[in-house]
Write a protein that holds these residues in place. Structure first.
Motif, PDB file in Angstrom:
ATOM      1  N   UNK A   1      40.528   7.991  73.287  1.00 43.00           N
ATOM      2  CA  UNK A   1      40.290   6.564  73.042  1.00 43.00           C
ATOM      3  C   UNK A   1      41.014   6.192  71.758  1.00 43.00           C
ATOM      4  N   UNK A   2      41.567   4.978  71.758  1.00 43.73           N
ATOM      5  CA  UNK A   2      42.307   4.525  70.580  1.00 43.73           C
ATOM      6  C   UNK A   2      41.896   3.095  70.249  1.00 43.73           C
ATOM      7  N   UNK A   3      41.630   2.862  68.976  1.00 40.97           N
ATOM      8  CA  UNK A   3      41.300   1.530  68.462  1.00 40.97           C
ATOM      9  C   UNK A   3      42.509   1.071  67.660  1.00 40.97           C
ATOM     10  N   UNK A   4      43.078  -0.063  68.073  1.00 41.26           N
ATOM     11  CA  UNK A   4      44.281  -0.586  67.431  1.00 41.26           C
ATOM     12  C   UNK A   4      43.924  -1.860  66.677  1.00 41.26           C
ATOM     13  N   UNK A   5      44.246  -1.874  65.393  1.00 42.31           N
ATOM     14  CA  UNK A   5      43.985  -3.055  64.571  1.00 42.31           C
ATOM     15  C   UNK A   5      44.800  -4.226  65.096  1.00 42.31           C
TER      16      UNK A   5
END
Length: 191
Positions: free
Chosen positions: A37-41
């Motif tokens: 999972x990746x959280x991108x600003x």
């Protein structure tokens, strides 16, 4: 139909088309044995993620598998997929297939602002241009955060929970080189 309505409909359609630029490598459900999972600003709205690549394309290639994050209004809710708490809003989260090389990139520019004239001097236009690309292989079952630092460089960090509190570890990733220029295959009728 009024020009404003037509313009509004065209703008909404354009934004929805951009938001729909999803790869088959972006999943709708999370399997920690195969996915990350990746959280991108979204402070820097326009990100690209190229799958199965350790370089960034400099020319159009119809065969590229990528994810484009689309510009969204700052008041829009964060897109979440169940990651633990981490960076502040705005951000969007994605579930991606792990175990393949990916390139993360941002290439944007424009006028940041103007410096007001001092003592009758000239108005100075300040430009902001950011171009940075890194590559990595995401591990299954791992959560990542991606954002720009104060120098316009991409930062990727692993997000974990230690004693019930979020903990991050910054990764030292190599800069991605340019990919070879795409050259279309010659078609029979091109001769």
């Amino acid at each position: 139909m009024s020009t404003r309505i037509v313009t509004g409909i065209a703008l909404i359609t354009f934004v929805l088309l951009l938001a729909g630029c999803q790869s088959a490598n972006v999943q709708s459900s999370y399997d920690p044995s195969t996915d990350a999972r990746v959280r991108i600003s979204m402070v820097s709205k326009w990100w690209k993620v190229w799958f199965n690549r350790s370089c960034y394309p400099v020319s159009f290639d119809p065969n590229i598998d990528k994810l484009d994050t689309a510009y969204r209004w700052d008041f829009a809710p964060n897109k979440t997929v169940g990651m633990p708490p981490g960076m502040r809003s705005p951000y969007d989260e994605y579930i991606v297939r792990a175990g393949m090389p990916i390139t993360l990139g941002i290439d944007l520019g424009g006028v940041k602002g103007y410096v007001a004239p001092i003592n009758g001097g000239d108005v100075v236009e300040r430009h902001l241009y950011i171009k940075d690309f890194v590559y990595m292989t995401m591990n299954p079952g791992t959560d990542y955060e991606v954002f720009l630092d104060g120098n316009g460089k991409i930062v990727v960090q692993v997000l974990t929970t230690v004693d019930g509190k979020p903990h991050t570890e910054r990764l030292d990733l190599p800069r991605a080189p340019e990919c070879p220029k795409y050259v279309p295959k010659k078609r029979k009728f091109d001769d």
